[in-house]
Design a protein around this motif. Structure first.
Motif, PDB file in Angstrom:
ATOM      1  N   UNK A  49       0.837  -1.203   0.000  1.00  0.00           N
ATOM      2  CA  UNK A  49       0.000   0.000   0.000  1.00  0.00           C
ATOM      3  C   UNK A  49       0.869   1.249   0.000  1.00  0.00           C
ATOM      4  N   UNK A  50       1.907   1.256   0.839  1.00  0.00           N
ATOM      5  CA  UNK A  50       2.779   2.427   0.957  1.00  0.00           C
ATOM      6  C   UNK A  50       3.526   2.658  -0.344  1.00  0.00           C
ATOM      7  N   UNK A  51       3.906   1.580  -1.019  1.00  0.00           N
ATOM      8  CA  UNK A  51       4.596   1.705  -2.303  1.00  0.00           C
ATOM      9  C   UNK A  51       3.680   2.387  -3.314  1.00  0.00           C
ATOM     10  N   UNK A  52       2.381   2.015  -3.264  1.00  0.00           N
ATOM     11  CA  UNK A  52       1.405   2.626  -4.166  1.00  0.00           C
ATOM     12  C   UNK A  52       1.211   4.099  -3.820  1.00  0.00           C
ATOM     13  N   UNK A  53       1.172   4.416  -2.532  1.00  0.00           N
ATOM     14  CA  UNK A  53       1.018   5.811  -2.087  1.00  0.00           C
ATOM     15  C   UNK A  53       2.180   6.645  -2.603  1.00  0.00           C
ATOM     16  N   UNK A  65      -7.246  12.242  -2.540  1.00  0.00           N
ATOM     17  CA  UNK A  65      -7.510  11.249  -3.577  1.00  0.00           C
ATOM     18  C   UNK A  65      -6.789   9.945  -3.254  1.00  0.00           C
ATOM     19  N   UNK A  66      -5.568  10.061  -2.717  1.00  0.00           N
ATOM     20  CA  UNK A  66      -4.807   8.863  -2.350  1.00  0.00           C
ATOM     21  C   UNK A  66      -5.514   8.104  -1.228  1.00  0.00           C
ATOM     22  N   UNK A  67      -6.104   8.852  -0.285  1.00  0.00           N
ATOM     23  CA  UNK A  67      -6.870   8.219   0.805  1.00  0.00           C
ATOM     24  C   UNK A  67      -8.005   7.392   0.208  1.00  0.00           C
ATOM     25  N   UNK A  68      -8.708   7.981  -0.774  1.00  0.00           N
ATOM     26  CA  UNK A  68      -9.831   7.275  -1.413  1.00  0.00           C
ATOM     27  C   UNK A  68      -9.345   6.057  -2.193  1.00  0.00           C
ATOM     28  N   UNK A  69      -8.206   6.194  -2.891  1.00  0.00           N
ATOM     29  CA  UNK A  69      -7.724   5.119  -3.758  1.00  0.00           C
ATOM     30  C   UNK A  69      -7.111   3.957  -2.986  1.00  0.00           C
ATOM     31  N   UNK A  70      -6.340   4.268  -1.951  1.00  0.00           N
ATOM     32  CA  UNK A  70      -5.587   3.219  -1.265  1.00  0.00           C
ATOM     33  C   UNK A  70      -6.161   2.847   0.092  1.00  0.00           C
ATOM     34  N   UNK A  71      -6.921   3.733   0.717  1.00  0.00           N
ATOM     35  CA  UNK A  71      -7.445   3.452   2.046  1.00  0.00           C
ATOM     36  C   UNK A  71      -6.432   3.705   3.152  1.00  0.00           C
ATOM     37  N   UNK A  74      -4.701   9.649   6.107  1.00  0.00           N
ATOM     38  CA  UNK A  74      -4.025  10.844   5.612  1.00  0.00           C
ATOM     39  C   UNK A  74      -2.742  11.186   6.382  1.00  0.00           C
ATOM     40  N   UNK A  75      -2.718  11.094   7.720  1.00  0.00           N
ATOM     41  CA  UNK A  75      -1.451  11.373   8.421  1.00  0.00           C
ATOM     42  C   UNK A  75      -0.305  10.489   7.949  1.00  0.00           C
ATOM     43  N   UNK A  76      -0.636   9.239   7.595  1.00  0.00           N
ATOM     44  CA  UNK A  76       0.384   8.311   7.080  1.00  0.00           C
ATOM     45  C   UNK A  76       0.896   8.795   5.730  1.00  0.00           C
ATOM     46  N   UNK A  77      -0.023   9.299   4.902  1.00  0.00           N
ATOM     47  CA  UNK A  77       0.364   9.804   3.578  1.00  0.00           C
ATOM     48  C   UNK A  77       1.259  11.029   3.727  1.00  0.00           C
ATOM     49  N   UNK A  78       0.908  11.910   4.686  1.00  0.00           N
ATOM     50  CA  UNK A  78       1.729  13.104   4.950  1.00  0.00           C
ATOM     51  C   UNK A  78       3.139  12.676   5.351  1.00  0.00           C
ATOM     52  N   UNK A  79       3.200  11.649   6.198  1.00  0.00           N
ATOM     53  CA  UNK A  79       4.492  11.122   6.666  1.00  0.00           C
ATOM     54  C   UNK A  79       5.301  10.582   5.489  1.00  0.00           C
ATOM     55  N   UNK A  80       4.636   9.813   4.610  1.00  0.00           N
ATOM     56  CA  UNK A  80       5.308   9.234   3.446  1.00  0.00           C
ATOM     57  C   UNK A  80       5.734  10.328   2.466  1.00  0.00           C
ATOM     58  N   UNK A  81       4.907  11.372   2.353  1.00  0.00           N
ATOM     59  CA  UNK A  81       5.230  12.483   1.446  1.00  0.00           C
ATOM     60  C   UNK A  81       6.502  13.182   1.910  1.00  0.00           C
ATOM     61  N   UNK A  82       6.613  13.381   3.245  1.00  0.00           N
ATOM     62  CA  UNK A  82       7.805  14.016   3.807  1.00  0.00           C
ATOM     63  C   UNK A  82       9.023  13.129   3.587  1.00  0.00           C
ATOM     64  N   UNK A  83       8.820  11.823   3.781  1.00  0.00           N
ATOM     65  CA  UNK A  83       9.919  10.870   3.634  1.00  0.00           C
ATOM     66  C   UNK A  83      10.411  10.845   2.182  1.00  0.00           C
TER      67      UNK A  83
END
Ligand SMILES: [Zn+2]
Length: 103
Positions: A49-53, A65-71, A74-83
């Motif tokens: 999932x994280x690889x897809x994000x 949109x990523x929240x809707x697509x991958x489930x 959002x805080x996790x996506x923000x973390x991955x975006x920073x990483x």
């Protein structure tokens, strides 16, 4: 020790029991619906999932949109975006101090 939560692919119940093994991977049977499979541990599923994000972040898809697509939350996506911004050539809010010759 890392605790992995296995869930049934059919009814998503976590009430599983070990039922032999195949190709060195433990096989599980769901107590609720008797579905039997090589259940994928949550850690591996999350990694996929994280690889897809991260792929969607590169494509500049909005976080909602990523929240809707991958489930993924959002805080996790923000973390991955920073990483990913740390080692990616494009930093969203970085000032153009150093010349990144990309494009
Ligand atoms: Zn089940």
């Amino acid at each position: 020790m890392l605790q992995t939560t296995l869930t049934c692919g059919k009814c998503s119940s976590a009430d599983l029991r070990k039922n032999g093994s195949r190709k060195e991977q433990p096989k599980y049977q769901c107590k609720a619906c008797r579905h039997q499979a090589l259940f994928e541990p949550a850690a591996a599923r999350k990694a996929a999932q994280y690889a897809q994000v991260e792929k969607l972040l590169v494509e500049r898809v909005s976080q909602r949109a990523i929240v809707r697509l991958t489930g993924v939350a959002r805080p996790t996506i923000v973390k991955l975006a920073k990483k990913s911004a740390g080692h990616a050539p494009v930093a969203p809010q970085a000032p153009p101090a150093t010349g990144a010759g990309v494009g």
